[in-house]
Design an enzyme around this catalytic site. Structure first.
Site, short mmCIF file in Angstrom:
data_model
loop_
_atom_site.label_atom_id
_atom_site.label_comp_id
_atom_site.label_asym_id
_atom_site.label_seq_id
_atom_site.Cartn_x
_atom_site.Cartn_y
_atom_site.Cartn_z
N ASN A 168 -8.34 8.37 -3.92
CA ASN A 168 -9.61 8.72 -3.29
C ASN A 168 -9.32 9.60 -2.08
OD1 ASN A 168 -11.07 7.10 -5.12
ND2 ASN A 168 -10.74 5.27 -3.86
N ASP A 198 -3.67 -4.75 -3.57
CA ASP A 198 -4.91 -4.47 -2.85
C ASP A 198 -5.63 -5.79 -2.52
OD1 ASP A 198 -6.98 -1.71 -2.85
OD2 ASP A 198 -7.82 -3.70 -2.44
N ILE A 199 -6.18 -5.85 -1.32
CA ILE A 199 -6.85 -7.08 -0.87
C ILE A 199 -8.19 -7.28 -1.58
CG2 ILE A 199 -8.22 -6.18 1.07
CD1 ILE A 199 -7.05 -8.42 2.80
N GLN A 220 -12.78 7.12 -0.15
CA GLN A 220 -11.65 6.77 0.72
C GLN A 220 -12.16 6.02 1.94
OE1 GLN A 220 -9.18 10.00 2.17
NE2 GLN A 220 -7.63 8.59 2.94
N SER A 221 -11.67 4.81 2.14
CA SER A 221 -12.09 4.00 3.29
C SER A 221 -10.94 3.79 4.27
CB SER A 221 -12.63 2.65 2.82
OG SER A 221 -11.64 1.93 2.11
N HIS A 251 -2.90 6.92 0.07
CA HIS A 251 -2.45 5.85 -0.82
C HIS A 251 -2.89 6.14 -2.24
CE1 HIS A 251 -6.39 4.83 0.88
NE2 HIS A 251 -6.67 4.25 -0.28
P1 DGP Z 1 -9.75 3.45 -0.43
O1 DGP Z 1 -11.16 2.95 -0.50
O2 DGP Z 1 -9.38 4.39 -1.58
O3 DGP Z 1 -9.42 4.03 0.91
O4 DGP Z 1 -8.84 2.17 -0.63
C1 DGP Z 1 -8.48 1.33 0.40
C2 DGP Z 1 -8.10 0.01 -0.19
O5 DGP Z 1 -7.35 -0.70 0.77
C3 DGP Z 1 -9.27 -0.87 -0.58
O6 DGP Z 1 -9.28 -1.05 -2.00
C4 DGP Z 1 -9.01 -2.19 0.12
C5 DGP Z 1 -7.58 -2.07 0.58
N1 DGP Z 1 -7.30 -2.71 1.85
C6 DGP Z 1 -7.97 -2.52 3.03
N2 DGP Z 1 -7.41 -3.28 3.99
C7 DGP Z 1 -6.36 -3.92 3.42
C8 DGP Z 1 -5.41 -4.85 3.92
O7 DGP Z 1 -5.38 -5.23 5.08
N3 DGP Z 1 -4.49 -5.31 3.03
C9 DGP Z 1 -4.47 -4.90 1.72
N4 DGP Z 1 -3.52 -5.41 0.92
N5 DGP Z 1 -5.36 -4.03 1.22
C10 DGP Z 1 -6.29 -3.56 2.06
#
Ligand code: DGP
Length: 110
Positions: free
Chosen positions: A83, A30-31, A90-91, A96
């Site tokens: 989420n 996760d980023i 959820q964003s 996932h």
């Molecule tokens: P959620 O909030 O449950 O939808 O989690 C989405 C996650 O995705 C959040 O923790 C940040 C991650 N994320 C968003 N954009 C990117 C990306 O471009 N690369 C990676 N590795 N993670 C990302």
């Protein structure tokens, strides 16, 4: 419409190392990590959320892949979070699983 960020990662348009991959699923860090280890386990096929998942076999494989990805990352104890919907946090609108570990987790979650 904005292209789905996880679809772009899956197809290699955004270079992202995969800690686990198979024909249907990839896992990557996760980023915005919320724990020392924070992986995302993602189906290659676009599915908007758990509520839109119509393939129970895929859901089982996602969970099994999360376990493999956790082991790959050296985790024996971890939390899996899915989420679902904005109120749940959820964003990214591509199904996932979060795999979080490497620290003691609090309960209840915020
Ligand atoms: P959620 O909030 O449950 O939808 O989690 C989405 C996650 O995705 C959040 O923790 C940040 C991650 N994320 C968003 N954009 C990117 C990306 O471009 N690369 C990676 N590795 N993670 C990302």
């Amino acid at each position: 419409m904005q292209p789905c960020i996880f679809c772009r990662i899956v197809e290699g348009a955004i270079p992202t190392p995969f800690v686990y991959k198979d024909d249907e699923i990839v896992a990557f860090s996760d980023i915005q990590p919320q724990a020392p280890v924070h992986l995302l386990v993602v189906p290659r096929r676009h599915v908007g959320s758990l509520n839109e998942a119509d393939d129970d076999m895929l859901l089982g494989r996602l969970l099994a892949s999360a376990r493999k990805a956790a082991a790959q990352a050296g985790l024996e104890q971890y939390r899996i979070v899915v989420n679902t919907g904005a109120d749940a946090g959820q964003s990214v609108l591509h199904l996932h699983l979060h795999v979080l570990g490497g620290r003691v987790m609090a309960w209840p979650p915020g």
